[in-house]
Design a protein around this motif. Structure first.
Motif, short mmCIF file in Angstrom:
data_model
loop_
_atom_site.label_atom_id
_atom_site.label_comp_id
_atom_site.label_asym_id
_atom_site.label_seq_id
_atom_site.Cartn_x
_atom_site.Cartn_y
_atom_site.Cartn_z
N ARG A 96 0.85 -1.19 0.00
CA ARG A 96 0.00 0.00 0.00
C ARG A 96 0.88 1.24 0.00
N ALA A 97 0.53 2.19 -0.83
CA ALA A 97 1.21 3.48 -0.87
C ALA A 97 0.25 4.54 -0.38
N THR A 98 0.71 5.34 0.56
CA THR A 98 -0.05 6.51 1.01
C THR A 98 0.63 7.73 0.42
N LEU A 99 -0.04 8.41 -0.48
CA LEU A 99 0.51 9.60 -1.12
C LEU A 99 -0.04 10.84 -0.43
N TYR A 100 0.82 11.83 -0.29
CA TYR A 100 0.44 13.07 0.38
C TYR A 100 0.47 14.22 -0.62
N SER A 101 -0.50 15.10 -0.46
CA SER A 101 -0.56 16.26 -1.34
C SER A 101 0.52 17.27 -0.98
N PRO A 102 0.97 18.07 -1.93
CA PRO A 102 0.53 18.02 -3.32
C PRO A 102 1.25 16.93 -4.10
N CYS A 103 0.52 16.24 -4.93
CA CYS A 103 1.08 15.20 -5.77
C CYS A 103 0.48 15.39 -7.16
N PRO A 104 1.03 16.30 -7.93
CA PRO A 104 0.45 16.57 -9.26
C PRO A 104 0.37 15.34 -10.15
N ALA A 105 1.36 14.45 -10.03
CA ALA A 105 1.36 13.27 -10.89
C ALA A 105 0.12 12.41 -10.67
N ALA A 106 -0.41 12.43 -9.45
CA ALA A 106 -1.60 11.65 -9.11
C ALA A 106 -2.84 12.52 -9.01
N PHE A 107 -2.74 13.78 -9.44
CA PHE A 107 -3.86 14.73 -9.35
C PHE A 107 -4.37 14.83 -7.92
N LEU A 108 -3.48 14.79 -6.96
CA LEU A 108 -3.83 14.85 -5.54
C LEU A 108 -3.43 16.22 -5.02
N TRP A 109 -4.43 17.02 -4.66
CA TRP A 109 -4.16 18.41 -4.29
C TRP A 109 -4.45 18.70 -2.82
N HIS A 110 -5.17 17.80 -2.16
CA HIS A 110 -5.49 18.01 -0.76
C HIS A 110 -5.41 16.68 -0.01
N GLY A 111 -4.92 16.74 1.23
CA GLY A 111 -4.94 15.56 2.07
C GLY A 111 -4.04 14.45 1.58
N PHE A 112 -4.54 13.23 1.65
CA PHE A 112 -3.75 12.08 1.25
C PHE A 112 -4.67 11.05 0.60
N SER A 113 -4.05 10.05 -0.03
CA SER A 113 -4.83 8.99 -0.66
C SER A 113 -4.05 7.68 -0.61
N ASN A 114 -4.76 6.57 -0.40
CA ASN A 114 -4.13 5.25 -0.35
C ASN A 114 -4.36 4.48 -1.64
N TYR A 115 -3.33 3.75 -2.04
CA TYR A 115 -3.41 2.92 -3.24
C TYR A 115 -2.89 1.53 -2.90
N TRP A 116 -3.54 0.52 -3.48
CA TRP A 116 -3.18 -0.87 -3.21
C TRP A 116 -2.74 -1.58 -4.48
N GLY A 117 -1.83 -2.54 -4.30
CA GLY A 117 -1.49 -3.43 -5.39
C GLY A 117 -2.44 -4.61 -5.44
N GLN A 118 -2.20 -5.52 -6.37
CA GLN A 118 -3.08 -6.67 -6.56
C GLN A 118 -2.71 -7.84 -5.66
N GLY A 119 -1.53 -7.82 -5.08
CA GLY A 119 -1.12 -8.86 -4.15
C GLY A 119 -0.26 -9.93 -4.78
N THR A 120 0.52 -10.60 -3.92
CA THR A 120 1.33 -11.74 -4.33
C THR A 120 1.19 -12.81 -3.26
N GLN A 121 0.98 -14.04 -3.69
CA GLN A 121 0.68 -15.12 -2.75
C GLN A 121 1.96 -15.71 -2.17
N VAL A 122 1.95 -15.88 -0.86
CA VAL A 122 3.04 -16.56 -0.15
C VAL A 122 2.45 -17.79 0.54
N THR A 123 3.02 -18.94 0.26
CA THR A 123 2.57 -20.19 0.87
C THR A 123 3.75 -20.87 1.53
N VAL A 124 3.61 -21.14 2.82
CA VAL A 124 4.67 -21.77 3.59
C VAL A 124 4.17 -23.12 4.08
N SER A 125 4.86 -24.18 3.70
CA SER A 125 4.45 -25.52 4.10
C SER A 125 5.31 -26.01 5.26
#
Length: 126
Positions: A96-125
């Protein structure tokens, strides 16, 4: 467009190691904190570890002493080195990435915003 792509998951035996990566794009030069979470079916997503831009780190008790989080700001990439893996570590791991304003690249001008990836599976036997 902000994107996060995790990789490095797989199947290992107990006691083994893995290194997860999370490549970020679409938020160049934006102040951000990065975190790893994990989730198993039927349970809530739980915090594993976090790292701020200045390198300050936090860990869940379950990860302390075994996992190491790091980041390469130049590459916008987050890592999680996991040693001494246990069957209880089996889960889908998300960054997860928490971006803080100002972040023009993400069009984020106020506050903050969270972004998530799709995930990767870890299996431990055992």
């Amino acid at each position: 467009q902000v994107q996060l792509a995790e990789s490095g998951g797989g199947s290992v035996q107990a006691g083994g190691s893995l290194r997860l990566s999370c490549a970020g794009s679409g938020y160049t030069n934006c102040r951000n904190d990065m975190e790893w979470y994990r989730q198993v079916p039927g349970k809530e997503r739980e915090f594993v570890s976090g790292i701020e831009r200045d390198g300050s780190t936090t860990y869940a008790d379950s990860a302390k002493g075994r996992f190491t989080i790091s980041r390469d700001n130049a590459k916008n990439t987050l890592y999680l080195r996991m040693n001494s893996l246990k069957p209880d570590d089996t889960a889908m791991y998300y960054c997860r990435a928490t971006l803080y304003s100002p972040c023009p690249a993400a069009f984020l001008w106020h506050g903050f915003s969270n972004y998530w990836g799709q995930g990767t599976q870890v299996t431990v036997s055992s």
